[in-house]
Design a protein around this motif. Structure first.
Motif, PDB file in Angstrom:
ATOM      1  N   GLU A   1       0.878  -1.131  -0.052  1.00  0.00           N
ATOM      2  CA  GLU A   1      -0.011   0.039   0.125  1.00  0.00           C
ATOM      3  C   GLU A   1       0.922   1.248   0.032  1.00  0.00           C
ATOM      4  N   VAL A   2       1.764   1.775   0.780  1.00  0.00           N
ATOM      5  CA  VAL A   2       3.357   2.453   1.093  1.00  0.00           C
ATOM      6  C   VAL A   2       3.389   2.620  -0.820  1.00  0.00           C
ATOM      7  N   ALA A   3       4.099   1.965  -0.843  1.00  0.00           N
ATOM      8  CA  ALA A   3       4.985   1.308  -2.194  1.00  0.00           C
ATOM      9  C   ALA A   3       4.252   2.225  -3.426  1.00  0.00           C
ATOM     10  N   LEU A   4       2.923   1.419  -3.549  1.00  0.00           N
ATOM     11  CA  LEU A   4       2.688   1.838  -4.452  1.00  0.00           C
ATOM     12  C   LEU A   4       1.588   3.321  -4.354  1.00  0.00           C
ATOM     13  N   TYR A   5       0.752   3.162  -3.458  1.00  0.00           N
ATOM     14  CA  TYR A   5      -0.517   3.797  -3.077  1.00  0.00           C
ATOM     15  C   TYR A   5      -0.283   4.871  -2.028  1.00  0.00           C
ATOM     16  N   HIS A   6       0.956   5.290  -1.766  1.00  0.00           N
ATOM     17  CA  HIS A   6       1.341   6.747  -1.216  1.00  0.00           C
ATOM     18  C   HIS A   6       0.794   7.549  -1.289  1.00  0.00           C
ATOM     19  N   PRO A   7       0.644   8.881  -0.755  1.00  0.00           N
ATOM     20  CA  PRO A   7      -0.580   9.629  -1.575  1.00  0.00           C
ATOM     21  C   PRO A   7       0.686  10.676  -2.070  1.00  0.00           C
TER      22      PRO A   7
ATOM     23  N   GLY B   1       8.223   3.949 -19.437  1.00  0.00           N
ATOM     24  CA  GLY B   1       8.003   3.592 -17.780  1.00  0.00           C
ATOM     25  C   GLY B   1       7.915   2.390 -17.841  1.00  0.00           C
ATOM     26  N   ASP B   2       7.636   1.663 -16.909  1.00  0.00           N
ATOM     27  CA  ASP B   2       8.128  -0.041 -16.266  1.00  0.00           C
ATOM     28  C   ASP B   2       7.623  -0.782 -16.732  1.00  0.00           C
ATOM     29  N   PHE B   3       6.784  -0.738 -17.512  1.00  0.00           N
ATOM     30  CA  PHE B   3       5.642  -1.801 -18.191  1.00  0.00           C
ATOM     31  C   PHE B   3       4.732  -1.858 -19.105  1.00  0.00           C
ATOM     32  N   TYR B   4       4.570  -2.484 -20.248  1.00  0.00           N
ATOM     33  CA  TYR B   4       3.349  -2.325 -21.254  1.00  0.00           C
ATOM     34  C   TYR B   4       2.181  -2.844 -20.501  1.00  0.00           C
ATOM     35  N   THR B   5       0.842  -2.221 -20.996  1.00  0.00           N
ATOM     36  CA  THR B   5       0.019  -3.362 -20.171  1.00  0.00           C
ATOM     37  C   THR B   5      -0.927  -2.706 -22.040  1.00  0.00           C
ATOM     38  N   ALA B   6      -1.730  -3.527 -21.820  1.00  0.00           N
ATOM     39  CA  ALA B   6      -2.804  -3.521 -23.485  1.00  0.00           C
ATOM     40  C   ALA B   6      -2.710  -2.718 -24.000  1.00  0.00           C
ATOM     41  N   HIS B   7      -2.918  -1.489 -22.915  1.00  0.00           N
ATOM     42  CA  HIS B   7      -3.555  -0.601 -23.715  1.00  0.00           C
ATOM     43  C   HIS B   7      -2.816   0.739 -24.033  1.00  0.00           C
ATOM     44  N   GLN B   8      -0.848  -0.094 -23.860  1.00  0.00           N
ATOM     45  CA  GLN B   8       0.089   0.346 -24.844  1.00  0.00           C
ATOM     46  C   GLN B   8      -0.294   0.513 -26.312  1.00  0.00           C
TER      47      GLN B   8
ATOM     48  N   MET C   1       5.862  -9.890  -8.337  1.00  0.00           N
ATOM     49  CA  MET C   1       6.711  -9.399  -9.198  1.00  0.00           C
ATOM     50  C   MET C   1       7.408  -8.276  -9.213  1.00  0.00           C
ATOM     51  N   SER C   2       7.610  -7.757  -8.952  1.00  0.00           N
ATOM     52  CA  SER C   2       8.509  -6.007  -9.365  1.00  0.00           C
ATOM     53  C   SER C   2       8.900  -5.892 -10.725  1.00  0.00           C
ATOM     54  N   TYR C   3       8.383  -4.443 -11.665  1.00  0.00           N
ATOM     55  CA  TYR C   3       8.651  -4.216 -12.580  1.00  0.00           C
ATOM     56  C   TYR C   3       9.922  -2.714 -12.828  1.00  0.00           C
ATOM     57  N   ARG C   4      10.557  -2.892 -13.319  1.00  0.00           N
ATOM     58  CA  ARG C   4      11.293  -1.667 -13.685  1.00  0.00           C
ATOM     59  C   ARG C   4      12.091  -1.612 -14.944  1.00  0.00           C
ATOM     60  N   ARG C   5      11.378   0.029 -15.919  1.00  0.00           N
ATOM     61  CA  ARG C   5      12.458  -0.319 -16.568  1.00  0.00           C
ATOM     62  C   ARG C   5      12.167  -1.659 -17.072  1.00  0.00           C
TER      63      ARG C   5
ATOM     64  N   ARG D   1       9.161   0.977  -8.235  1.00  0.00           N
ATOM     65  CA  ARG D   1       8.500   0.063  -8.998  1.00  0.00           C
ATOM     66  C   ARG D   1       7.709  -0.286  -8.920  1.00  0.00           C
ATOM     67  N   ASP D   2       6.846  -0.740  -9.788  1.00  0.00           N
ATOM     68  CA  ASP D   2       5.539  -1.630  -9.713  1.00  0.00           C
ATOM     69  C   ASP D   2       5.563  -3.024  -9.052  1.00  0.00           C
ATOM     70  N   ILE D   3       4.501  -3.235  -8.016  1.00  0.00           N
ATOM     71  CA  ILE D   3       4.772  -4.986  -7.586  1.00  0.00           C
ATOM     72  C   ILE D   3       3.225  -5.199  -8.066  1.00  0.00           C
ATOM     73  N   THR D   4       3.370  -6.340  -8.718  1.00  0.00           N
ATOM     74  CA  THR D   4       1.824  -7.465  -8.910  1.00  0.00           C
ATOM     75  C   THR D   4       2.298  -8.264  -8.482  1.00  0.00           C
ATOM     76  N   SER D   5       0.116  -9.326  -7.958  1.00  0.00           N
ATOM     77  CA  SER D   5       0.307 -10.492  -7.750  1.00  0.00           C
ATOM     78  C   SER D   5      -0.315 -10.893  -9.219  1.00  0.00           C
ATOM     79  N   HIS D   6      -0.109 -12.245  -9.594  1.00  0.00           N
ATOM     80  CA  HIS D   6      -1.470 -12.904 -10.632  1.00  0.00           C
ATOM     81  C   HIS D   6      -2.853 -13.058  -9.785  1.00  0.00           C
ATOM     82  N   VAL D   7      -3.643 -12.925 -10.306  1.00  0.00           N
ATOM     83  CA  VAL D   7      -5.436 -12.929 -10.035  1.00  0.00           C
ATOM     84  C   VAL D   7      -6.260 -13.882  -9.699  1.00  0.00           C
ATOM     85  N   ASN D   8      -5.985 -14.376  -8.769  1.00  0.00           N
ATOM     86  CA  ASN D   8      -6.649 -15.894  -8.650  1.00  0.00           C
ATOM     87  C   ASN D   8      -8.177 -15.782  -8.880  1.00  0.00           C
TER      88      ASN D   8
END
Ligand SMILES: C[S@@+](CC[C@H](N)C(=O)[O-])C[C@H]1O[C@@H](n2cnc3c(N)ncnc32)[C@H](O)[C@@H]1O
Length: 320
Positions: free
Chosen positions: A25-31, A47-54, A224-228, A242-249
């Motif tokens: 929460e702090v790593a990704l969303y601290h105000p 940036g650090d990652f591509y999504t389908a939006h790109q 997983m974390s992502y940078r560049r 860095r971004d941090i993600t977890s796969h969705v259940n």
């Protein structure tokens, strides 16, 4: 040390180790200093990652075709609304122009009440803070984050809380000694909120993920974390940078939603959803103009990214 790291280090010094959900929460969303809040742009080429939006405009055009088919299926209500969870830079907004549109971001926008339409969530659920659990013999123990003196470290956080234990029992428990799994209670909270506000229509969640049966493929968990554009396994390094993600259940999303009154329409690869979306006009609109970059985007969507991402489509019938 990054400002987010300093905040976490101080918090740990004052109160002891924190849950991974708090760390994330702090790593990704601290105000001010969170990865998604810090003023830099984590998306795209620099940036650090591509999504389908790109992969625009092809992705947007196909999504628009898909949304159109859902609009038709709901009987073409004139107030059909697209609500986008985790709208990021708002790149999808122009493609959802035929309908009312609300983009929801952290501290910006909210799910309107009484909506009929589509809730669209691309890589939203994988960005929510998760708890991390490890099996130790017969016991399930939460993994917390402590400070070693020169870095963040995993520490034993004791027996899991009852909401975490319940989640694991329902949607998949790590089986062998030392196996790790993530628990996404925030995803369930968002589903509850959505169900309260949403009257009728569809929820489309696009993400990396697994079903309960597939959990066994991830004994070390899926953080997983992502940078560049580089994926890194050490998710405790450089919080805020860095971004941090977890796969969705997907089993958790689907079963929890079902208990709230939704039904599953389909869980499929993103590629297969996009194939169905483009098929009626043979990808004519998506490839209009015939330039090479659009063909390459389509290829990446159908054969690259599209094969690894999955799309879960749920429907809520609601009252007419
Ligand atoms: C991985 S990004 C995906 C952005 C965009 N959907 C895309 O595919 O490019 C996840 C997004 O979800 C947003 N997000 C996370 N928690 C949220 C919440 N509670 N409410 C709204 N948005 C949230 C983040 O700020 C971030 O923009």
């Amino acid at each position: 040390m990054s400002p987010a790291a300093e905040i976490l280090r101080r918090e740990i010094a004052a109160q002891g180790p924190v849950s991974f959900a708090r760390f994330m929460e702090v790593a990704l969303y601290h105000p001010e200093h969170g990865y998604y809040q810090g003023g830099r742009d984590p998306f795209g080429r620099d940036g650090d990652f591509y999504t389908a939006h790109q992969l625009q405009p092809v992705f947007g055009i196909l999504m628009q075709a898909f949304a159109r088919s859902l609009h038709e299926q709901t009987g073409l209500p004139p107030d059909f609304t697209v609500v986008e969870l985790g709208a990021g830079r708002g790149e999808m907004a122009p493609f959802f122009e035929p309908w009312r549109y609300t983009g929801v971001e952290v501290n910006r926008g909210e799910v309107p009440h009484g909506v009929t339409g589509l809730v669209y969530a691309n890589e939203f659920f994988d960005a929510l803070p998760v708890h991390v659990v490890m099996r130790r013999g017969e016991e399930l123990r939460e993994r917390h984050v402590g400070w070693s003196g020169d870095g963040f470290v995993w520490v034993d956080g004791g027996p899991v809380s009852s909401p975490v234990a319940d989640y694991l029992a329902r949607y998949g428990t790590p089986e062998n000694d030392g196996d790790v799994a993530e628990v996404n209670l925030e995803a369930l909270r968002h589903l509850r909120l959505l169900t309260e506000r949403f009257r009728r229509g569809f929820l489309l969640a696009i993400d990396y993920g697994y079903t309960q049966r597939e959990l066994i493929r991830f004994p070390a968990g899926t953080l997983m974390s992502y940078r560049r554009h580089q994926a890194m396994e050490d998710v405790l390094a450089e919080p805020g940078e860095r971004d941090i993600t977890s796969h969705v259940n997907f089993t958790a999303l689907e079963q929890y939603a079902r208990a709230l009154g939704w039904r599953m329409v389909r869980l499929e690869s993103l590629a297969s959803l996009l194939l169905r979306a483009g098929e009626p006009d043979q990808f004519g609109t998506a490839l209009e103009g015939g330039d090479l970059s659009r063909r390459l985007q389509l290829k990446t969507l159908l054969y690259g990214m599209g094969e690894t991402f999955r799309a879960l489509l749920l429907e809520k019938k609601g009252e007419e």
